[in-house]
Write a protein that holds these residues in place. Structure first.
Motif: not given
Ligand SMILES: C[S@@+](CC[C@H](N)C(=O)[O-])C[C@H]1O[C@@H](n2cnc3c(N)ncnc32)[C@H](O)[C@@H]1O
Length: 235
Positions: A16, A39-41, A62-63, A66, A90-93, A116, A118, A121-122
């Protein structure tokens, strides 16, 4: 030692990342100037890909929790945040991606959005509002690429160990898989949300693209898709 299921899931995560790197490289060849990583993490593209530096404005969304941890780590490792990177908490929700504008995002510039690891989880509303924001606030020809799980993994009809583990420990970890797209319907899903030139790849395509030569003996988890779509010009 990883068991078989964990190994093929890990292979999927690697494939991926490689696939999204390849999408990004193709856009760089095409003169990309603006990249938004949703959701860069701990996504490290802005720091490991030399071609992004001084040429491409990168927005890492990103959240806030994180992102705070990442910024601390980057400052420790790099000394300072490179000027081509802008962080947008940003919190996407809860929040609107309109915060991107305050951060300097240019809606006139063709943009690549990488999302990627993300969507799973939403909830449906958060996925839809993100796709709607991009469809309405990115220049025509901009592209979004994201991965998703098949709904059969979520409802358990295709059992997979990594999914079972995440769901089982969700009360402790606070993370739960919530969103999926039915196998074979991602094209229709994106088309209904304002995208065209949709490409959806799954296990067979990943195997064809990356699992040959020294990797010919390996396989990759089934149950996950990576889809991209191009933002249409307004009718
Ligand atoms: C599994 S990690 C993936 C990180 C990165 N994109 C990667 O591929 O390595 C999930 C990411 O989604 C973000 N995330 C999850 N729920 C979120 C939300 N409600 N708002 C913003 N970011 C969110 C987390 O903060 C985290 O950075």
């Amino acid at each position: 030692m990883l068991n078989g299921a964990a190994r093929v899931f890990l292979a999927y995560l690697v494939a991926r990342c490689r696939y999204m790197d390849d999408v990004l490289q193709a856009h760089l060849e095409g003169g990309l100037k603006q990249l938004v990583i949703l959701g860069a993490g701990y996504d490290s593209r802005a720091y490991r890909m030399q071609r992004l530096q001084n040429r491409v404005q990168v927005f890492e969304v990103d959240h806030p929790a994180t992102q705070r941890m990442k910024i601390k780590k980057l400052e420790r490792i790099l000394g300072k945040i490179p000027p081509h990177v802008t962080f947008v908490p940003i919190d996407f929700t809860l929040d609107s991606l309109a915060k991107l504008f305050e951060a300097g995002y240019n809606a006139e510039q063709k943009t690549l959005f990488i999302w990627e690891g993300v969507t799973q989880y939403l909830n449906q509303d958060a996925v839809d509002s993100t796709l709607a924001f991009v469809a309405h606030n990115a220049a025509p020809g901009s592209v979004i690429v994201f991965d998703y799980m098949y709904t059969s993994l979520l409802d358990g009809s295709t059992p997979r160990g990594e999914v079972k583990n995440v769901q089982m420990y969700s009360r402790i970890s606070g993370e739960r898989f919530r969103f999926g797209i039915e196998r074979g319907s991602a094209e229709e899903y994106l088309r209904a949300r304002g995208y065209e030139q949709i490409r959806d790849v799954g296990q067979p395509e990943l195997l064809r693209m990356y699992f040959h030569g020294p990797n010919a003996g390996r396989t990759v988890a089934d149950g996950y898709g990576i889809v991209s779509g191009v933002v249409k010009a307004p009718a």
